[in-house]
Design a protein around this motif. Structure first.
Motif, PDB file in Angstrom:
ATOM      1  N   GLU A  69     -13.155  19.515  59.408  1.00 36.68           N
ATOM      2  CA  GLU A  69     -13.776  20.465  60.342  1.00 36.68           C
ATOM      3  C   GLU A  69     -12.837  20.783  61.500  1.00 36.68           C
ATOM      4  O   GLU A  69     -12.759  21.935  61.939  1.00 36.68           O
ATOM      5  CB  GLU A  69     -15.091  19.891  60.885  1.00 36.68           C
ATOM      6  CG  GLU A  69     -16.250  20.120  59.938  1.00 36.68           C
ATOM      7  CD  GLU A  69     -17.549  19.486  60.410  1.00 36.68           C
ATOM      8  OE1 GLU A  69     -17.622  19.026  61.567  1.00 36.68           O
ATOM      9  OE2 GLU A  69     -18.492  19.454  59.591  1.00 36.68           O
ATOM     10  N   SER A 116     -32.408  29.388  56.509  1.00 33.69           N
ATOM     11  CA  SER A 116     -31.382  29.790  57.473  1.00 33.69           C
ATOM     12  C   SER A 116     -30.633  31.047  57.022  1.00 33.69           C
ATOM     13  O   SER A 116     -30.153  31.800  57.849  1.00 33.69           O
ATOM     14  CB  SER A 116     -30.413  28.640  57.738  1.00 33.69           C
ATOM     15  OG  SER A 116     -29.831  28.192  56.545  1.00 33.69           O
ATOM     16  N   SER A 157     -27.064  28.775  50.812  1.00 31.49           N
ATOM     17  CA  SER A 157     -27.444  29.409  52.084  1.00 31.49           C
ATOM     18  C   SER A 157     -28.932  29.745  52.206  1.00 31.49           C
ATOM     19  O   SER A 157     -29.511  29.638  53.279  1.00 31.49           O
ATOM     20  CB  SER A 157     -26.630  30.683  52.296  1.00 31.49           C
ATOM     21  OG  SER A 157     -25.275  30.364  52.456  1.00 31.49           O
ATOM     22  N   LEU A 207     -18.753  23.842  51.948  1.00 35.18           N
ATOM     23  CA  LEU A 207     -19.730  24.782  51.383  1.00 35.18           C
ATOM     24  C   LEU A 207     -19.143  26.171  51.137  1.00 35.18           C
ATOM     25  O   LEU A 207     -19.536  26.856  50.194  1.00 35.18           O
ATOM     26  CB  LEU A 207     -20.969  24.880  52.291  1.00 35.18           C
ATOM     27  CG  LEU A 207     -21.916  23.670  52.211  1.00 35.18           C
ATOM     28  CD1 LEU A 207     -23.056  23.826  53.220  1.00 35.18           C
ATOM     29  CD2 LEU A 207     -22.496  23.533  50.799  1.00 35.18           C
ATOM     30  N   TRP A 208     -18.178  26.606  51.964  1.00 39.32           N
ATOM     31  CA  TRP A 208     -17.595  27.936  51.752  1.00 39.32           C
ATOM     32  C   TRP A 208     -16.882  28.017  50.417  1.00 39.32           C
ATOM     33  O   TRP A 208     -16.873  29.070  49.770  1.00 39.32           O
ATOM     34  CB  TRP A 208     -16.669  28.340  52.906  1.00 39.32           C
ATOM     35  CG  TRP A 208     -15.409  27.521  53.050  1.00 39.32           C
ATOM     36  CD1 TRP A 208     -15.268  26.358  53.746  1.00 39.32           C
ATOM     37  CD2 TRP A 208     -14.108  27.809  52.500  1.00 39.32           C
ATOM     38  NE1 TRP A 208     -13.978  25.899  53.669  1.00 39.32           N
ATOM     39  CE2 TRP A 208     -13.242  26.764  52.915  1.00 39.32           C
ATOM     40  CE3 TRP A 208     -13.598  28.840  51.702  1.00 39.32           C
ATOM     41  CZ2 TRP A 208     -11.886  26.730  52.545  1.00 39.32           C
ATOM     42  CZ3 TRP A 208     -12.265  28.802  51.342  1.00 39.32           C
ATOM     43  CH2 TRP A 208     -11.416  27.760  51.761  1.00 39.32           C
ATOM     44  N   VAL A 236     -31.730  20.962  53.461  1.00 39.03           N
ATOM     45  CA  VAL A 236     -30.783  21.888  54.099  1.00 39.03           C
ATOM     46  C   VAL A 236     -29.710  22.291  53.091  1.00 39.03           C
ATOM     47  O   VAL A 236     -29.552  21.627  52.065  1.00 39.03           O
ATOM     48  CB  VAL A 236     -30.106  21.245  55.346  1.00 39.03           C
ATOM     49  CG1 VAL A 236     -31.105  20.987  56.456  1.00 39.03           C
ATOM     50  CG2 VAL A 236     -29.377  19.959  54.958  1.00 39.03           C
ATOM     51  N   ARG A 291     -18.953  31.229  54.938  1.00 35.61           N
ATOM     52  CA  ARG A 291     -18.984  31.449  56.381  1.00 35.61           C
ATOM     53  C   ARG A 291     -17.581  31.615  56.945  1.00 35.61           C
ATOM     54  O   ARG A 291     -17.367  32.365  57.897  1.00 35.61           O
ATOM     55  CB  ARG A 291     -19.668  30.258  57.077  1.00 35.61           C
ATOM     56  CG  ARG A 291     -21.116  30.088  56.685  1.00 35.61           C
ATOM     57  CD  ARG A 291     -21.597  28.666  56.963  1.00 35.61           C
ATOM     58  NE  ARG A 291     -21.395  28.273  58.347  1.00 35.61           N
ATOM     59  CZ  ARG A 291     -22.302  28.444  59.303  1.00 35.61           C
ATOM     60  NH1 ARG A 291     -23.466  28.978  59.023  1.00 35.61           N
ATOM     61  NH2 ARG A 291     -22.046  28.070  60.540  1.00 35.61           N
ATOM     62  N   ILE A 323     -20.428  18.004  51.896  1.00 39.54           N
ATOM     63  CA  ILE A 323     -20.056  18.088  53.309  1.00 39.54           C
ATOM     64  C   ILE A 323     -19.997  19.561  53.698  1.00 39.54           C
ATOM     65  O   ILE A 323     -19.558  20.419  52.933  1.00 39.54           O
ATOM     66  CB  ILE A 323     -18.745  17.333  53.627  1.00 39.54           C
ATOM     67  CG1 ILE A 323     -17.540  17.926  52.904  1.00 39.54           C
ATOM     68  CG2 ILE A 323     -18.897  15.839  53.288  1.00 39.54           C
ATOM     69  CD1 ILE A 323     -16.216  17.305  53.349  1.00 39.54           C
ATOM     70  N   ASP A 324     -20.502  19.846  54.901  1.00 38.58           N
ATOM     71  CA  ASP A 324     -20.656  21.216  55.378  1.00 38.58           C
ATOM     72  C   ASP A 324     -19.374  22.041  55.240  1.00 38.58           C
ATOM     73  O   ASP A 324     -19.407  23.206  54.852  1.00 38.58           O
ATOM     74  CB  ASP A 324     -21.055  21.135  56.858  1.00 38.58           C
ATOM     75  CG  ASP A 324     -22.056  22.194  57.206  1.00 38.58           C
ATOM     76  OD1 ASP A 324     -23.087  22.270  56.511  1.00 38.58           O
ATOM     77  OD2 ASP A 324     -21.784  22.963  58.154  1.00 38.58           O
ATOM     78  N   VAL A 325     -18.252  21.413  55.540  1.00 35.66           N
ATOM     79  CA  VAL A 325     -16.991  22.144  55.595  1.00 35.66           C
ATOM     80  C   VAL A 325     -16.518  22.559  54.194  1.00 35.66           C
ATOM     81  O   VAL A 325     -15.628  23.410  54.063  1.00 35.66           O
ATOM     82  CB  VAL A 325     -15.932  21.288  56.345  1.00 35.66           C
ATOM     83  CG1 VAL A 325     -15.431  20.143  55.490  1.00 35.66           C
ATOM     84  CG2 VAL A 325     -14.790  22.125  56.871  1.00 35.66           C
ATOM     85  N   GLY A 363     -26.459  22.368  51.052  1.00 37.10           N
ATOM     86  CA  GLY A 363     -25.540  21.273  50.757  1.00 37.10           C
ATOM     87  C   GLY A 363     -26.220  20.088  50.092  1.00 37.10           C
ATOM     88  O   GLY A 363     -25.553  19.278  49.450  1.00 37.10           O
TER      89      GLY A 363
END
Lengths: 154, 332
Positions: free
Chosen positions: B305, B28, B260, B279-280, B243, B34, B275-277, B245
């Motif tokens: 999120e 991706s 990424s 990752l930054w 994916v 992000r 958790i996605d939130v 994470g």
């Protein structure tokens, strides 16, 4: 707030000068700790509503905090360009952009004003020495309020 | 156009990433932080996902070849415009010929340079992100080099205020929604993943110990070093989808966090998923820094999120209001 209560008759200015409306606005201002408010109407006219003694002093040209032990004519103010909360240090940094006593150059950022999620700079207008900060961290400052005093370079 | 005057390796054009092609083995990509990319874009009036420059090696210098508006977000790189220091998380109009310099940040790892209109390289499979492994996307599928010139699209949004302005950094604005670092250790929230149970009682140490981000870490993944966690008996797994994470446990017993440029498939047992939130925040963690995993839940992730979304919406609504207010006052 005014828009929702807009009445059918009379100009916006006339409505705001209605004593009952004025009283209501004054109550709101006092409740929010705001000393004065300027409202621009459609025809470009300004209405300025001032509450309390503090504002009256400022109107007379006497800034209670600026009464520092410096000659009024030897210092220049660095003013806030917008109403918001004073941030002496950028939230992502450890130290102020310019310390009290440091030399500053024209347009240099000396502090910040936080407005919701955004941040506006407070800049020195000319070269000089940063002499004093006249408001506390987090204090509410208005448009044109003096936040720093700068002694101009010779 | 903008012209790169000086750059280290591995600085690339990135947007929010290239999705929908993992089945064909296409990673991706996209910004490591992000949130910094989205905020930077909003400051200059762009849509959140416009392509920008991700700068992770320094010093970096660039010249603007026309007047435009730019924002520098993410790591504080002591940015300077024609030698004048800029605050971090800052947007301003720049003039043709002006030079922007970024130095090695003392904290955090990556800075984002967003330009009003966005970097106008040709999209590949719906994204302008650079895929370094695939050698496509971004600028000729490679990282930036001195003398590169990049096209910038025309700005569509409102003008950025003349004197410049900034934004509350997410770390400040969202402090209530992210665990604060403990003694310099970044707390990263994760949920147990597919093969978690295979590690039995050993899995507990995954959460309790502090891991160091090793020097074998990049946009593809972070290799962590610490006391190894091994399976009682080795298992053979079929390769499965991976994916960003996903935290894998290779036979060495030291975890790998996919980032990424994550592989699209892998065969190591999956211990957890960050958790996605969060990752930054990992995207801003430096090599050599320490992290600890904190057991989280889907409900907690969703709540964070929502807070991030509210912050972004607040920034998007307030930027044009500020511009209008300043314009109204300057007309007096």
């Amino acid at each position: 707030m005014m828009k929702g209560r807009k009445r059918k008759s009379g100009s916006l200015t006339a409505q705001m000068l209605d004593p009952a409306t004025l009283e209501q606005i004054a109550l709101w201002l006092e409740g929010a700790g705001v000393a004065s408010i300027e409202i621009e109407t459609e025809d470009g006219r300004l209405v300025r509503i001032v509450t309390g003694e503090d504002a009256a002093l400022r109107d007379a040209g006497v800034d209670p905090v600026a009464a520092a032990p410096v000659e009024p004519h030897s210092v220049r103010p660095a003013k806030s360009q917008i109403a918001g909360h004073f941030l002496p240090v950028h939230p992502a940094r450890d130290a102020a952009e310019a310390a009290i006593g440091a030399s500053v150059f024209p347009e240099q950022i000396v502090g910040f004003v936080g407005i919701g999620p955004l941040i506006m700079p407070i800049r020195a207008e000319e070269a000089g020495t940063l002499r004093a900060c006249t408001v506390g961290p987090g204090d509410l400052v208005g448009y044109g309020d003096t936040v720093f005093l700068i002694e101009p370079a010779q | 156009m903008i012209e790169v005057l000086q750059t280290g390796p591995l600085n690339t054009v990135q947007d929010l990433g290239r999705f929908g092609f993992r089945n064909a083995g296409v990673t991706s990509s996209g910004a490591m932080d992000r949130l910094a990319l989205m905020v930077g874009n909003l400051l200059v009036g762009n849509a959140e996902g416009e392509a920008a420059l991700e700068i992770q090696t320094f010093p970096f210098r660039l010249r603007f070849e026309r007047d435009m508006a730019v924002a520098v977000t993410g790591a504080d790189c002591e940015a300077r415009l024609d030698g004048r220091r800029l605050p971090p998380w800052w947007a301003m109009p720049v003039l043709s010929g002006q030079v922007l310099e970024l130095d090695t940040p003392r904290r955090a790892a990556r800075a984002y340079l967003c330009l009003a209109g966005g970097i106008e390289v040709e999209p590949v499979m719906g994204s302008r992100s650079t895929s370094l492994r695939g050698g496509f996307g971004g600028l000729e599928g490679r990282f930036l080099a001195a003398n590169d010139r990049l096209p910038v699209a025309g700005a569509a949004g409102p003008a950025v205020p003349q004197g410049g302005f900034g934004v509350m950094p997410p770390e400040t604005a969202l402090a209530a929604h992210f665990p604060a670092p403990e003694d310099g250790t970044l707390l990263v929230r994760a949920v147990p993943a597919g093969e978690y149970a295979l590690f039995g009682a050993e899995a507990e140490r995954f959460w309790t110990q502090t891991w160091k981000i090793s020097s074998h870490s990049d946009r593809t993944g972070y290799r962590l070093s610490g006391e190894p966690i091994r399976l009682a008996s080795p298992v053979e797994l079929r390769s499965h989808g991976v994916v960003p994470g996903v935290v894998q446990m290779p036979p060495s017993g030291e975890p790998i966090i996919q980032m990424s440029d994550a592989n699209t498939a892998g065969g190591y047992p999956k211990m957890a998923g960050v958790i996605d939130v969060d990752l930054w925040r990992l995207g801003q963690a430096r090599i050599g820094s320490r992290i600890r995993f904190v057991r989280s839940s889907i409900a907690e992730a969703r709540e964070a999120e929502r807070a991030v979304r509210a912050y972004l919406d607040d920034v998007r609504c307030t930027v044009p209001m500020l511009a209008q207010a300043l314009a109204a006052m300057s007309r007096r």
